[in-house]
Design a protein around this motif. Sequence first.
Motif, PDB file in Angstrom:
ATOM      1  N   ILE A  38       0.854  -1.187   0.000  1.00 56.16           N
ATOM      2  CA  ILE A  38       0.000   0.000   0.000  1.00 56.16           C
ATOM      3  C   ILE A  38       0.893   1.241   0.000  1.00 56.16           C
ATOM      4  CG2 ILE A  38      -2.003  -1.081   1.081  1.00 56.16           C
ATOM      5  CD1 ILE A  38      -1.062   0.039   3.772  1.00 56.16           C
ATOM      6  N   PRO A  39       0.374   2.387  -0.488  1.00 54.33           N
ATOM      7  CA  PRO A  39       1.234   3.567  -0.652  1.00 54.33           C
ATOM      8  C   PRO A  39       1.429   4.427   0.596  1.00 54.33           C
ATOM      9  CG  PRO A  39      -0.922   3.998  -1.577  1.00 54.33           C
ATOM     10  CD  PRO A  39      -0.932   2.570  -1.128  1.00 54.33           C
ATOM     11  N   SER A  40       0.604   4.253   1.623  1.00 55.57           N
ATOM     12  CA  SER A  40       0.718   5.102   2.808  1.00 55.57           C
ATOM     13  C   SER A  40      -0.067   4.490   3.959  1.00 55.57           C
ATOM     14  CB  SER A  40       0.179   6.512   2.515  1.00 55.57           C
ATOM     15  OG  SER A  40      -1.211   6.459   2.245  1.00 55.57           O
ATOM     16  N   GLU A  41       0.007   5.123   5.114  1.00 50.62           N
ATOM     17  CA  GLU A  41      -0.800   4.698   6.248  1.00 50.62           C
ATOM     18  C   GLU A  41      -2.264   5.036   5.979  1.00 50.62           C
ATOM     19  OE1 GLU A  41       0.872   6.843   9.491  1.00 50.62           O
ATOM     20  OE2 GLU A  41       2.562   5.467   9.748  1.00 50.62           O
ATOM     21  N   GLY A  42      -3.180   4.349   6.664  1.00 54.15           N
ATOM     22  CA  GLY A  42      -4.595   4.636   6.469  1.00 54.15           C
ATOM     23  C   GLY A  42      -5.488   3.709   7.263  1.00 54.15           C
ATOM     24  N   LYS A  43      -6.788   3.881   7.086  1.00 55.63           N
ATOM     25  CA  LYS A  43      -7.780   3.088   7.820  1.00 55.63           C
ATOM     26  C   LYS A  43      -7.675   1.604   7.511  1.00 55.63           C
ATOM     27  CE  LYS A  43     -11.150   6.870   8.008  1.00 55.63           C
ATOM     28  NZ  LYS A  43     -12.457   7.368   7.505  1.00 55.63           N
ATOM     29  N   ILE A  44      -7.142   1.271   6.341  1.00 64.13           N
ATOM     30  CA  ILE A  44      -7.022  -0.131   5.946  1.00 64.13           C
ATOM     31  C   ILE A  44      -6.162  -0.925   6.923  1.00 64.13           C
ATOM     32  CG2 ILE A  44      -5.022   0.260   4.459  1.00 64.13           C
ATOM     33  CD1 ILE A  44      -6.080  -1.839   2.560  1.00 64.13           C
ATOM     34  N   TYR A  55       1.704  -6.760   5.350  1.00 60.23           N
ATOM     35  CA  TYR A  55       1.707  -5.645   4.401  1.00 60.23           C
ATOM     36  C   TYR A  55       2.927  -4.760   4.599  1.00 60.23           C
ATOM     37  CZ  TYR A  55       0.173  -2.401   8.103  1.00 60.23           C
ATOM     38  OH  TYR A  55       0.090  -1.637   9.247  1.00 60.23           O
ATOM     39  N   TYR A  56       3.241  -4.005   3.522  1.00 61.72           N
ATOM     40  CA  TYR A  56       4.364  -3.081   3.545  1.00 61.72           C
ATOM     41  C   TYR A  56       3.949  -1.783   2.863  1.00 61.72           C
ATOM     42  CZ  TYR A  56       6.875  -7.333   4.717  1.00 61.72           C
ATOM     43  OH  TYR A  56       7.267  -8.494   5.325  1.00 61.72           O
ATOM     44  N   ILE A  57       4.425  -0.669   3.401  1.00 62.36           N
ATOM     45  CA  ILE A  57       4.142   0.642   2.820  1.00 62.36           C
ATOM     46  C   ILE A  57       5.291   1.014   1.897  1.00 62.36           C
ATOM     47  CG2 ILE A  57       3.783   3.093   3.306  1.00 62.36           C
ATOM     48  CD1 ILE A  57       2.541   2.246   5.993  1.00 62.36           C
ATOM     49  N   VAL A  58       4.989   1.185   0.632  1.00 59.08           N
ATOM     50  CA  VAL A  58       5.994   1.502  -0.382  1.00 59.08           C
ATOM     51  C   VAL A  58       5.427   2.545  -1.340  1.00 59.08           C
ATOM     52  CG1 VAL A  58       7.078  -0.782  -0.308  1.00 59.08           C
ATOM     53  CG2 VAL A  58       5.188  -0.362  -1.886  1.00 59.08           C
ATOM     54  N   PRO A  59       6.273   3.289  -2.038  1.00 57.92           N
ATOM     55  CA  PRO A  59       5.749   4.203  -3.064  1.00 57.92           C
ATOM     56  C   PRO A  59       5.186   3.410  -4.241  1.00 57.92           C
ATOM     57  CG  PRO A  59       8.153   4.263  -2.996  1.00 57.92           C
ATOM     58  CD  PRO A  59       7.722   3.401  -1.861  1.00 57.92           C
ATOM     59  N   ILE A  60       3.999   3.764  -4.665  1.00 59.42           N
ATOM     60  CA  ILE A  60       3.327   3.072  -5.777  1.00 59.42           C
ATOM     61  C   ILE A  60       2.963   4.100  -6.846  1.00 59.42           C
ATOM     62  CG2 ILE A  60       1.275   1.765  -6.462  1.00 59.42           C
ATOM     63  CD1 ILE A  60       1.262   0.514  -3.676  1.00 59.42           C
ATOM     64  N   ASN A  61       3.368   3.835  -8.068  1.00 59.19           N
ATOM     65  CA  ASN A  61       3.037   4.747  -9.160  1.00 59.19           C
ATOM     66  C   ASN A  61       1.621   4.501  -9.657  1.00 59.19           C
ATOM     67  OD1 ASN A  61       3.524   6.804 -11.011  1.00 59.19           O
ATOM     68  ND2 ASN A  61       4.235   5.401 -12.579  1.00 59.19           N
ATOM     69  N   PHE A  62       0.966   5.563 -10.112  1.00 58.13           N
ATOM     70  CA  PHE A  62      -0.393   5.474 -10.630  1.00 58.13           C
ATOM     71  C   PHE A  62      -0.375   5.675 -12.145  1.00 58.13           C
ATOM     72  CE2 PHE A  62      -2.231   7.229  -6.381  1.00 58.13           C
ATOM     73  CZ  PHE A  62      -1.839   6.060  -5.756  1.00 58.13           C
ATOM     74  N   SER A  63      -1.307   5.048 -12.822  1.00 61.96           N
ATOM     75  CA  SER A  63      -1.403   5.168 -14.282  1.00 61.96           C
ATOM     76  C   SER A  63      -2.137   6.425 -14.714  1.00 61.96           C
ATOM     77  CB  SER A  63      -2.119   3.949 -14.865  1.00 61.96           C
ATOM     78  OG  SER A  63      -3.442   3.856 -14.332  1.00 61.96           O
ATOM     79  N   ALA A  64      -2.896   7.038 -13.792  1.00 60.07           N
ATOM     80  CA  ALA A  64      -3.753   8.161 -14.167  1.00 60.07           C
ATOM     81  C   ALA A  64      -3.947   9.107 -13.001  1.00 60.07           C
ATOM     82  CB  ALA A  64      -5.103   7.640 -14.659  1.00 60.07           C
ATOM     83  N   THR A  65      -4.493  10.268 -13.309  1.00 63.05           N
ATOM     84  CA  THR A  65      -4.810  11.272 -12.300  1.00 63.05           C
ATOM     85  C   THR A  65      -6.208  11.808 -12.556  1.00 63.05           C
ATOM     86  OG1 THR A  65      -4.170  13.419 -11.381  1.00 63.05           O
ATOM     87  CG2 THR A  65      -3.763  13.083 -13.718  1.00 63.05           C
ATOM     88  N   MET A  66      -6.804  12.383 -11.539  1.00 66.86           N
ATOM     89  CA  MET A  66      -8.107  13.024 -11.708  1.00 66.86           C
ATOM     90  C   MET A  66      -7.954  14.525 -11.950  1.00 66.86           C
ATOM     91  SD  MET A  66     -10.303  10.950  -8.808  1.00 66.86           S
ATOM     92  CE  MET A  66     -11.826  11.819  -9.133  1.00 66.86           C
ATOM     93  N   TYR A  67      -6.690  15.008 -11.936  1.00 71.96           N
ATOM     94  CA  TYR A  67      -6.439  16.423 -12.196  1.00 71.96           C
ATOM     95  C   TYR A  67      -6.454  16.696 -13.691  1.00 71.96           C
ATOM     96  CZ  TYR A  67      -5.005  16.782  -7.323  1.00 71.96           C
ATOM     97  OH  TYR A  67      -4.976  16.761  -5.953  1.00 71.96           O
ATOM     98  N   ASN A  68      -6.790  17.931 -14.044  1.00 70.74           N
ATOM     99  CA  ASN A  68      -6.760  18.341 -15.448  1.00 70.74           C
ATOM    100  C   ASN A  68      -5.314  18.568 -15.891  1.00 70.74           C
ATOM    101  OD1 ASN A  68      -9.596  18.364 -15.831  1.00 70.74           O
ATOM    102  ND2 ASN A  68      -9.730  20.343 -14.807  1.00 70.74           N
TER     103      ASN A  68
END
Length: 385
Positions: A38-44, A55-68
């Motif tokens: 997972i990419p960060s800490e959270g409720k999960i 589980y391990y917290i690691v940087p994960i790249n995303f294929s897309a963004t919701m920003y313009n």
Amino acid sequence: MKTILTICCHVDLCGAVQSMLSVLKCLKLKGYRIILLIPSEGKIEQRLHEIDIEYYIVPINFSATMYNPPFKNYFVNKIYWGLYFLKQEIFCDIQIIKELRKHKIRPNLIYTNTIIPTAGILLSLIYKIPHIIHIRELSDEDFHFNFYIGKNLYLKILNKSITYAICISQAVKNKFLPYFKTKTKLIYNGVPYYAQTDFSEEKEQNKIKILFVGRLSKEKGILDIIYAINNLKESGYSCIELDIWGEGIDKPIITNYIKEHKLEDVIFLKGYCPANKIPRHQYDIAIMSSPYEAFGRVTIEYMMAGLPVIGRNGGATPEIIKENETGMLYNSKKELIDKLKYLINNKEYRLQIGEQGKKQAIENFSEQRYTDEIMTIFNSVLNNP
């Protein structure tokens, strides 16, 4: 013991995560070692501890963004986003490989939850192992994703790495069938049956309580519901109340609308609550207002509680709700208002379609059926590499 490396970009307890956790819990019980990235800490994390998932917290790249796009020029955007994507991909994949080597993890299968994380593509090639992706979104319609390297190119690359693409509804399968062809598999999400939740307040007999559960954002159609409630109040329906369970970026807009139209005595923002704690049995009517819902986990939860559901006629909702049999469908604000009026004025009909919907939901969308079908795919891939 065979190891399944799972990649997840969400750290809250949204529907996509809850459905994934059902799969991981089942796979673990069947004797597989489950590793989750997972990419960060959270409720999960609390839930992962409860079901004992490593589980391990690691940087994960995303294929897309919701920003313009950041620039007005199309070609400048292509170059900027392409370079950004490549830089992030290299950085994230190196960190993930280091983490796996550090803990001496050598997976036998990559399982990517949703279409957004990209790490599974390279990892499946490096380890020469199968890659299963679970597609839980329509991408364009529901989240308006902007793919960094373009949707077509990304999906072509993804297609080269995957063994199967599990789609959560026919609407999702139809969307991605042109890209993944025979690799697409339709498996509807499963939802656990929640017994009646203890609730200290008794429902007022002269009130019709309406329920919405979901993210407070435009793509969920929440403003249409608030508009309908305002219209009903102005039309003299003083017996109604709407409870909104959820959080989201549009909460300030919703709060302002409620104040401006003096709806504080009719609409109540209840905030976030775990799915198994929402007192659905205290309500009379539920609404699924998202026009492009990829599945509709909350729709099933409504139905399993025996609530008559009014759903937006779009996405996968018509696959779940049969018009005037197990619920009602609407295409416009006016239709939503008209169908709310009908259910408010016809208690016997409310109870009837609520009961029919409950029966269908329990029979067709159980968690057991879901995990059995998922296990069939995972076993076939792991036992026949």
